[in-house]
Write a protein that holds these residues in place. Sequence first.
Motif, PDB file in Angstrom:
ATOM      1  N   GLU A  37       0.813  -1.225   0.000  1.00 48.05           N
ATOM      2  CA  GLU A  37       0.000   0.000   0.000  1.00 48.05           C
ATOM      3  C   GLU A  37       0.845   1.272   0.000  1.00 48.05           C
ATOM      4  O   GLU A  37       0.334   2.360  -0.294  1.00 48.05           O
ATOM      5  N   ASN A  38       2.131   1.151   0.339  1.00 47.46           N
ATOM      6  CA  ASN A  38       3.017   2.328   0.320  1.00 47.46           C
ATOM      7  C   ASN A  38       3.899   2.399  -0.925  1.00 47.46           C
ATOM      8  O   ASN A  38       4.739   3.276  -1.035  1.00 47.46           O
ATOM      9  N   THR A  40       3.699   3.670  -3.902  1.00 44.84           N
ATOM     10  CA  THR A  40       2.797   4.603  -4.568  1.00 44.84           C
ATOM     11  C   THR A  40       3.443   5.420  -5.688  1.00 44.84           C
ATOM     12  O   THR A  40       2.754   6.172  -6.361  1.00 44.84           O
ATOM     13  N   TRP A  41       4.741   5.278  -5.873  1.00 35.98           N
ATOM     14  CA  TRP A  41       5.428   6.108  -6.863  1.00 35.98           C
ATOM     15  C   TRP A  41       5.240   5.524  -8.263  1.00 35.98           C
ATOM     16  O   TRP A  41       5.667   4.406  -8.553  1.00 35.98           O
ATOM     17  N   ASN A  45       5.927  10.307 -11.112  1.00 33.78           N
ATOM     18  CA  ASN A  45       6.504  10.770  -9.850  1.00 33.78           C
ATOM     19  C   ASN A  45       8.023  10.817  -9.921  1.00 33.78           C
ATOM     20  O   ASN A  45       8.651  11.720  -9.350  1.00 33.78           O
ATOM     21  N   PHE A 189       6.592  14.116   6.667  1.00 37.44           N
ATOM     22  CA  PHE A 189       5.848  13.251   5.747  1.00 37.44           C
ATOM     23  C   PHE A 189       6.660  12.006   5.381  1.00 37.44           C
ATOM     24  O   PHE A 189       7.862  12.094   5.129  1.00 37.44           O
ATOM     25  N   HIS A 192       6.542   7.810   0.902  1.00 44.92           N
ATOM     26  CA  HIS A 192       5.536   7.511  -0.123  1.00 44.92           C
ATOM     27  C   HIS A 192       4.538   8.657  -0.314  1.00 44.92           C
ATOM     28  O   HIS A 192       3.804   8.678  -1.302  1.00 44.92           O
ATOM     29  N   LYS A 193       4.524   9.629   0.619  1.00 44.59           N
ATOM     30  CA  LYS A 193       3.616  10.773   0.478  1.00 44.59           C
ATOM     31  C   LYS A 193       4.315  12.047   0.018  1.00 44.59           C
ATOM     32  O   LYS A 193       3.671  12.935  -0.545  1.00 44.59           O
ATOM     33  N   ILE A 194       5.604  12.152   0.241  1.00 49.13           N
ATOM     34  CA  ILE A 194       6.316  13.382  -0.105  1.00 49.13           C
ATOM     35  C   ILE A 194       6.384  13.577  -1.616  1.00 49.13           C
ATOM     36  O   ILE A 194       6.742  14.649  -2.106  1.00 49.13           O
ATOM     37  N   ARG A 195       5.993  12.553  -2.389  1.00 47.68           N
ATOM     38  CA  ARG A 195       5.994  12.674  -3.850  1.00 47.68           C
ATOM     39  C   ARG A 195       5.123  13.830  -4.314  1.00 47.68           C
ATOM     40  O   ARG A 195       5.387  14.441  -5.358  1.00 47.68           O
ATOM     41  N   HIS A 196       4.078  14.166  -3.549  1.00 51.57           N
ATOM     42  CA  HIS A 196       3.188  15.260  -3.946  1.00 51.57           C
ATOM     43  C   HIS A 196       3.931  16.598  -3.920  1.00 51.57           C
ATOM     44  O   HIS A 196       3.672  17.471  -4.764  1.00 51.57           O
ATOM     45  N   ARG A 266       9.932   2.670  -3.292  1.00 49.45           N
ATOM     46  CA  ARG A 266       8.514   3.060  -3.256  1.00 49.45           C
ATOM     47  C   ARG A 266       7.841   2.916  -4.619  1.00 49.45           C
ATOM     48  O   ARG A 266       6.683   3.314  -4.795  1.00 49.45           O
TER      49      ARG A 266
END
Length: 528
Positions: A37-38, A40-41, A45, A189, A192-196, A266
């Motif tokens: 689930e993590n 995500t890249w 990205n 963060f 896997h979330k800092i990609r944003h 990721r």
Amino acid sequence: MGVARKLTQALEITHDPSLTLAQQLITNEDLLPVVPENRTWRGYNYVAFWVADMFNINTWMSVSSMIQLGMAWWHAWICVWVGFVVVTPFLVLNARPGAVFHVTFPVVIRTSFGVFGSMWCVFNRGAMACIWYGVQASIGGTCVLVMLRAIWPSVNTIPNSLPASSGTNTRDFVCFFLFWILSLPLLWFPVHKIRHFFVVKTVVTPTAAIVFLIWCIIKARGIGPIVQQPASIHGPNLAWAMIVSLMSCISNMVTLLTNAPDFASRARTPAAALWPQLFAFPLASSIICLIGILVSSSSQAIYGEAIWSPIDLLGRFLDDNPSHATRFGVWFISASFVIAQMGTNISANSVSAGCDLTALLPRFINIRRGGYIAAIVGLCICPWNLLKSSNDFTSYLSAYSVFLSSIAGVMVTEYYLIRKGHYNVVDLYQTGKDTWYWYTYGVNFRAYAAYISGILINVVGFAGATGYMVPIAATRIYDLSFLTGFGVSSIVYYVLNRIFPVVGAAAAFEEIDVSGYESRSKKAHAGI
């Protein structure tokens, strides 16, 4: 004793209570393979990651030293292209284990150096990431200064209350500290979330760079004299200057090459970390260098001298009773560079340091805590003093690339030529004598012999770079330090593994986890 125990337990990272004491020294949640689930890249990205990472002040200015050597602008740009095109395959090769098995650099390197032998390499890279965090934050402080000057010009005349021994002044330190404080929330963060954030930076910073370029060309009524300036060196001198310059581009990327598995872990699929990186990395870096050349050339037409630092040039725009429109333009561009420096510090330093410090003390540190430790170390080392002696600092950083290239040579050879894609993921977190990566008491002396060999071939040349008289051949070898370090360590490691074979050495290439870690995890999660 009770207080000490409670304090220790409060500082501990949550871990599986069934782990032995030895396993607690090498395992925590951030060191285990990234859960599905993590992952995500996606491909875009990684494109955003490299565009975001390359749009920074260091890359912008990287061509300046080449032109100052006497090259024409297009010679320098060719060096940039060739340098980054050459280093990109190495980066993608080293990222592959992370993308396939979803583990970070400190875990990947266990396959070659051993479960405990990897610690020295991890410490080296983690220490340099902490130092670089401070250096990039110091550069970010100069961006904050120009941004604030565009709003409040009186910032430039803040009285100094710091002693000369501090190496800085009140104005510069306040701006550095503001950048440092503003960066802290981003360290919270997970990877896997800092990609944003990188996607946002990919939109903002290139837009600001293009606006800056157009503004300078209009202000200069053309692109300036640097693009018409011929080379002042020719023949063998020009050829060797180009070789040294393109190798400098490669050396500057060795840290990112080494920590490539950190972000590749990721990846949603292995392909997501392959083709996008293969093209986005050299393309983004070459474009930002070209913009840097054109802006600096325009600055020479405006001010009579080439100003290579974009922040210094923006500061000059504020020196001549600027209009409100000029001040807004400077604010927007300098604010974009603030964002750029924050992104670079995350991609190249805080995540790297977080992963490394996690591996060094997994019982108490995870990636988030490691990132904050890097920030604290970056503040405590007073990085502005390092930048004051930039020539010495650059020399030692170049030397440090020798250490990292030797590590990378061993890692790539291990994955592609020794075990040929075969992993035993379960054994990466075991300390038993019958496991793949135990070697000799957790240390693979084949890897260390190769690592030291890759360093030794460049030692004499490094002495020459620090001012000692050495043979010209040693200097030339050191100029090629990435290739010589990588190549020698790779060859020595391969030969030693043929003489002293390791457990798990494969005859054919196949990317497979022989331990079936992921299927075991799925069954355990399902309660089967």
